[in-house]
Design an enzyme around this catalytic site. Structure first.
Site, short mmCIF file in Angstrom:
data_model
loop_
_atom_site.label_atom_id
_atom_site.label_comp_id
_atom_site.label_asym_id
_atom_site.label_seq_id
_atom_site.Cartn_x
_atom_site.Cartn_y
_atom_site.Cartn_z
N LYS A 146 -17.75 87.28 -34.67
CA LYS A 146 -17.85 86.01 -35.38
C LYS A 146 -19.23 85.88 -36.01
O LYS A 146 -19.36 85.54 -37.20
CB LYS A 146 -17.60 84.87 -34.39
N ARG A 172 -20.34 78.21 -30.09
CA ARG A 172 -19.13 79.04 -30.15
C ARG A 172 -19.40 80.42 -29.58
O ARG A 172 -20.35 81.09 -29.95
CB ARG A 172 -18.70 79.19 -31.61
N GLY A 179 -9.66 83.94 -23.81
CA GLY A 179 -9.98 84.10 -22.39
C GLY A 179 -11.44 83.82 -22.13
O GLY A 179 -11.85 83.63 -21.00
N MET A 230 -15.05 81.46 -23.22
CA MET A 230 -15.30 80.04 -23.36
C MET A 230 -14.80 79.51 -24.69
O MET A 230 -14.96 80.14 -25.72
CB MET A 230 -16.79 79.75 -23.24
N ARG A 278 -12.50 87.25 -40.41
CA ARG A 278 -12.45 88.59 -39.80
C ARG A 278 -11.31 89.33 -40.47
O ARG A 278 -10.44 88.71 -41.12
CB ARG A 278 -12.22 88.49 -38.30
N HIS A 306 8.31 105.30 -13.76
CA HIS A 306 9.07 106.47 -14.22
C HIS A 306 10.00 106.08 -15.37
O HIS A 306 10.04 106.74 -16.41
CB HIS A 306 9.87 107.05 -13.05
N SER A 323 1.47 129.16 -27.20
CA SER A 323 1.87 127.78 -27.38
C SER A 323 1.44 127.03 -26.12
O SER A 323 1.80 127.43 -25.01
CB SER A 323 3.38 127.70 -27.57
N CYS A 340 3.36 122.62 -27.54
CA CYS A 340 4.75 122.17 -27.48
C CYS A 340 5.01 121.19 -26.36
O CYS A 340 6.14 120.86 -26.06
CB CYS A 340 5.69 123.38 -27.35
N TYR A 343 -0.18 124.48 -35.40
CA TYR A 343 0.87 123.47 -35.46
C TYR A 343 0.95 122.68 -34.17
O TYR A 343 0.43 123.10 -33.13
CB TYR A 343 2.24 124.11 -35.75
P1 ADP Z 1 -12.21 80.65 -31.75
O1 ADP Z 1 -13.05 81.81 -31.37
O2 ADP Z 1 -11.26 80.22 -30.70
O3 ADP Z 1 -11.60 80.83 -33.10
P2 ADP Z 1 -14.18 78.97 -32.97
O4 ADP Z 1 -15.56 79.14 -32.51
O5 ADP Z 1 -13.83 79.59 -34.26
O6 ADP Z 1 -13.19 79.39 -31.82
O7 ADP Z 1 -13.91 77.42 -33.06
C1 ADP Z 1 -12.61 76.88 -33.19
C2 ADP Z 1 -12.55 75.89 -34.31
O8 ADP Z 1 -13.52 74.87 -34.12
C3 ADP Z 1 -12.88 76.46 -35.66
O9 ADP Z 1 -11.79 77.08 -36.24
C4 ADP Z 1 -13.27 75.22 -36.42
O10 ADP Z 1 -12.13 74.57 -36.89
C5 ADP Z 1 -13.94 74.37 -35.37
N1 ADP Z 1 -15.38 74.50 -35.51
C6 ADP Z 1 -16.21 75.35 -34.93
N2 ADP Z 1 -17.47 75.17 -35.35
C7 ADP Z 1 -17.43 74.17 -36.23
C8 ADP Z 1 -18.39 73.52 -37.04
N3 ADP Z 1 -19.66 73.86 -37.00
N4 ADP Z 1 -17.98 72.52 -37.84
C9 ADP Z 1 -16.70 72.16 -37.87
N5 ADP Z 1 -15.74 72.73 -37.16
C10 ADP Z 1 -16.09 73.73 -36.32
MG MG Z 2 -12.19 80.72 -34.74
#
Ligand code: ADP
Ligand code: MG
Ligand code: MG
Length: 897
Positions: A22, A91, A100, A102, A337, A453, A782, A849, A869
């Site tokens: 990210k 984030r 999984g 935070m 991404r 199995h 082989s 093979c 091959y």
């Molecule tokens: P995830 O990894 O689960 O995608 P994110 O970190 O992308 O989590 O956050 C989830 C959502 O929170 C984002 O898609 C966005 O909609 C909202 N979000 C995160 N940061 C901001 C921000 N700075 N301003 C507005 N919305 C935010």
């Molecule tokens: Mg996101």
């Protein structure tokens, strides 16, 4: 001093190790000039140090303060300012996207004072500001401090209920929200034993810490184990200035894909939710709109978004998945991404991007996953999972429908007798069930995992399977099973879906795959984008690859099928099945019981024409292409009745006073041939040496068949393979006996072949390390990697199911070594054998093979080793061709051991 914090302007997309996915992409987009809110990223290294030392690394928070100050000055706002506050989100973001870990904390920086400032910023929108505040307390409490989510939800429900029976969140007034906030603060205090932190820097410090810790949370660990992600990566933390999608109908938030991730079609795809913030979209509180609707709501923002989508696609040269927010008509990009896509979508996209000139042929070739190709040929259940009576693990892809049988023998009998399509249902399967498994349309087990199995055999044979469906209780006596209250009897029809693990009663409509229909010549299917993509990219793979691809095929039908799939010969034609069938078994037994050479010869005389007929068909099907025939490999006792069963039969017969002389004779022979460890017993070349007439008869059948085909104008290319050789003299003596047999026939018939070679399987460690010697007696090697893996590890392939899952889980082996070649061990043996074999005999031909010949990673290894091959099951030929093409353009590391 280590730098722990990077401003978005300091990073780029190639820094995923340090900044997480990210963070790296936010930096990339910032530098591309896209509208990304300002922010900074705390590195994965800081996380790892925190986890190692149990506290924030020295200097980290000071660095965070500096970057925060820079953020504040660029935003002209201060975190927590009572008049005009800056708010941020915190984030998590590891190298690989990982549910999984935070969740995101939004609106950080709010407290009793700054909430008024937020209202002022938004034109005195008190309701908005208070709603943001209560959301922040709720998220911070839940995510950072582990306050049970229910506690807040419950208070929210009460507040709504007080407004009326059907009240929504939106019905709460500014004052209601004020009261709710007080309630939330109290809940926070009750559960954490301390007051909600009003200092924004304290809020930030605690949030960063919570993200770091979440790397080692249970959910995150489980996810990593499941997805084979290393535990040593750590997560980065992104601190991003907040923008608001919940400031009215001219605001909103959404997700956009630059192409449809499931069909691959080049159309924008995604969801939009007006007047909403972040998690609202995922939480499914309100129904989202299809992205295209945004054009009607806010044409300017939609246009801006489409431009960003194009820019990103051109930049990443791949399909991107984008998270965006619109605040009062202004577009913000919050994440991108390279997007995940279906096995189907990836082909269509790769081909389209090639046509569009976005990527070149090699890149397109590498964009598709050879491991997922097989799925695309499989049938699917049309309906969704509704009505399933049980769900197990999706152990082997494809859908199948058929009559329930509960034993392998029944499966084989029903399938052979009148062609009934059967599904074999068992608690678990064992090697003894193999014959019934391959006679079945599908396999269903109530116990066992994806490495059981049943699962391993099903995938190896391309048979759909659902495993470990524990709701299924089998009652063998009643010849029935029950699942969640439904009873299914032997002979009843069920449908299993190996893609989803669902089990249904009755025959559900199945859809043939477009690729399979197209492969069989269906013109409509051939006009579909998926086939066009497949056809073109496979052509590229074939042009690029250096490895030839052959098939393991034992019959003319299999040979024809393999050739249609692009096989360039047979790498392994096993002759053992040619000894089955009542007439043949009788002759084989006669051979085993022979007490004189004449008796033995009489038995061979029966077998010879039968074998010859089989070979004629195979040479015809593979005309002009090499066919490697392996002389008989399995131990002879496999052609005799089971020792225990026969002992019981004889004992019972004797008790009843019957004449059991004949059975006793057989029993004596079975006892004599019985082996403690047949896998390492009298089989392969050892058998050929002990029963020289046997191999001579086989060679005669092969050569006579080839002569017949040759005389008919064909071009048989014959390779005779001697199995289980450990020493050069074994091979040389056998050749010395067999070559004159062949020569004599050729002379008698006055025929010459364009290609006649003698070689051996390399499937014992001793053969591998003495390959230099053995190569002097061989035209080809082989690699029989099934036995080689078995003998290198001392693992029985048929029994490994009991512990391989545990081995993989504890990372004792990187992968199941019977699926993917074990590079340091088996791979190294292969490397020694090929290097030393070629050094001793430069014209030595090399192939593989074992089952590994159809495994993409193993094909990549074989490419690196310089084999001539790979040979695999007919249904994996396309997979191997693709993987070989990918290896040639660098898709797999040519890592040699
Ligand atoms: P995830 O990894 O689960 O995608 P994110 O970190 O992308 O989590 O956050 C989830 C959502 O929170 C984002 O898609 C966005 O909609 C909202 N979000 C995160 N940061 C901001 C921000 N700075 N301003 C507005 N919305 C935010
Ligand atoms: Mg996101
Ligand atoms: Mg073998």
């Amino acid at each position: 001093m280590t730098k722990y914090v990077y401003d978005f302007s300091e990073g780029n997309k190639d820094m995923k190790d340090l900044l997480g996915g990210k963070g790296a992409n936010l930096a990339e987009m910032t530098n591309m000039g896209l509208p990304v809110p300002h922010g900074f990223t705390i590195t994965t290294e800081a996380c790892l140090t925190y986890l190692a030392e149990g506290g924030h690394p020295a200097g980290l928070m000071a660095e965070v303060d500096e970057h925060l100050a820079a953020l504040e000055s660029s935003m002209h706002k201060k975190l927590g300012d009572a008049g005009d506050p800056l708010l941020v989100s915190v984030r998590s973001g590891a190298k690989f996207s990982m549910p999984g870990m935070m969740d995101t904390v939004l609106n950080l920086g709010l407290n009793d004072d700054s909430v008024a400032g937020l209202a002022a910023q938004t034109g005195d929108d008190l309701r908005f500001a208070r709603d943001a505040y209560r959301r922040f307390i709720q998220m911070f409490g839940k995510i950072v401090m582990d306050v049970p989510a229910d506690a807040f939800e419950h208070a929210l429900d009460e507040a709504k209920a007080a407004k009326g029976p059907d009240a929504q969140d939106t019905d709460l007034s500014a004052d209601d929200l004020s009261a709710l906030t007080e309630r939330f603060l109290a809940i926070y205090r009750e559960h954490t034993g301390s007051d909600f932190p009003t200092d924004p820097k304290e809020q930030l410090r605690l949030s960063i810490e919570a993200v770091f810790k979440s790397w080692n949370g249970k959910r995150a660990r489980d996810y990593r184990r499941q997805n084979k992600i290393s535990d040593d990566l750590g997560t980065a933390v992104n601190v991003v200035a907040m923008v608001f999608g919940n400031r009215g109908e001219d605001s909103g938030t959404g997700v956009a894909f630059t192409r449809d991730p499931s069909t691959g079609e080049h159309v924008p795809y995604g969801d939009y939710l007006a007047n909403a913030q972040g998690e609202d979209v995922v939480a499914g509180i309100r129904n989202t709109l299809p992205l295209a609707k945004l054009e009607e709501i806010d044409a300017a923002s939609y246009k801006g978004l489409r431009e960003v989508m194009d820019t990103l696609e051109n930049h990443y040269r791949d399909m991107c998945d984008i998270e965006f927010t619109i605040e009062k008509g202004r577009l913000w990009i919050l994440q991108t991404r390279v997007g995940k896509r279906t096995a189907f979508g990836e082909w269509v996209m790769a081909n389209d991007m090639l046509t569009e000139g976005l990527i070149d042929e090699d890149t397109a070739l590498l964009r598709v996953d050879a491991n997922r190709l097989e799925e695309l040929f499989k049938r699917r259940v049309e309906a969704d999972g509704a009505g399933a009576i049980a769900t197990g693990l999706n152990a082997s892809p494809g859908a199948a429908t058929g009559a329930v049988v509960f034993s392998a023998d029944e499966a084989e009998r029903w399938a052979k007798d009148d062609g009934t399509k059967v599904i074999l249902v068992r608690r678990e399967t064992t090697p003894d069930d193999y014959h019934g498994m391959i006679a079945s349309q599908g396999i269903l087990t109530s116990a066992g995992g994806t490495n059981s199995h049943a699962a391993v055999v099903a995938r190896g044979e391309g048979i759909p399977a659902v495993c470990g469906a524990d709701a299924i209780k089998i009652d063998l006596e009643a010849r029935a099973f029950s699942a969640n209250g439904t009873t299914v009897r032997e002979g009843d029809t069920i449908t299993i879906d190996g893609f989803t693990g669902n089990v249904f009663v009755g025959e559900l409509p199945l859809t043939d795959s477009v690729l399979e229909k197209a492969r069989q010549g269906d013109a409509t299917a051939q006009s579909q984008p998926i086939w066009q993509a497949y056809d073109r990219l496979m052509r590229v793979a074939d042009e690029r690859r250096r490895l030839r691809v052959r098939a393991n095929a034992d019959t003319p039908e299999q040979s024809t099928n393999a050739r249609e799939r692009g096989a360039e010969g047979i790498g392994l034609c096993r002759t053992e099945h040619m000894f089955l069938g009542p007439e043949r078994v009788a002759a084989v037994q006669q051979m085993i019981f022979a007490e004189s050479d004449d008796e033995e010869k009489a038995a061979f005389d029966v077998l010879l024409p039968l074998q010859k007929g089989d070979f004629v068909g195979i040479f015809q099907a593979m005309d002009g292409l090499p066919v490697t025939v392996r002389l008989l490999d399995p131990p002879l006792h496999e052609f005799l009745p089971d020792l225990t069963e026969l002992s019981v039969e004889v004992a019972l017969g004797r008790e009843r006073g019957e004449d059991v002389t004949e059975q006793e004779k057989v029993l004596g022979k079975v006892r004599q041939l019985h082996e403690m460890n047949p896998m390492l017993g009298l089989r392969g070349v050892r058998l050929g040496i002990l029963k020289p007439g046997l191999y001579a008869m086989q060679v005669r059948a092969i050569i006579e068949a080839a002569c017949q085909v040759r005389k008919g104008g064909g071009d048989p290319k014959v390779e005779i393979m001697i199995p289980l050789v450990a020493t050069r003299p074994e091979l040389q003596q056998t050749r010395d006996e067999l070559e004159p047999v062949a020569q004599e026939i050729l002379q008698r018939e006055g025929v010459a072949f364009s290609h006649l070679e003698w070689g051996t399987m390399v499937e014992l460690p001793r053969a591998a390390v003495t390959a230099g010697e053995i190569a002097e007696s061989a035209d080809f090697f082989s690699f029989g990697t099934n036995d080689l893996t078995q003998t290198a590890f001392g693992f029985s392939r048929d029994d490994i199911g009991k512990f391989v899952a545990m081995y993989e889980e504890r990372k004792l082996v990187p992968a199941n070594p019977f699926v993917t070649i074990d590079l340091p061990g088996v791979g190294r043996l292969m490397k020694i054998a090929s290097d030393e074999g070629r050094a001793a005999n430069p014209s030595l031909h090399l192939g593989i093979c074992g089952e590994h010949g159809g495994d993409p990673a193993s094909v990549g290894f074989c490419h690196g080793l310089g084999l001539d091959y790979v040979s695999c099951s007919p249904f994996r030929v396309e997979t191997a061709r693709l993987a070989a093409g990918q290896a040639a353009v660098g898709g797999f590391s040519s890592a040699t051991a």
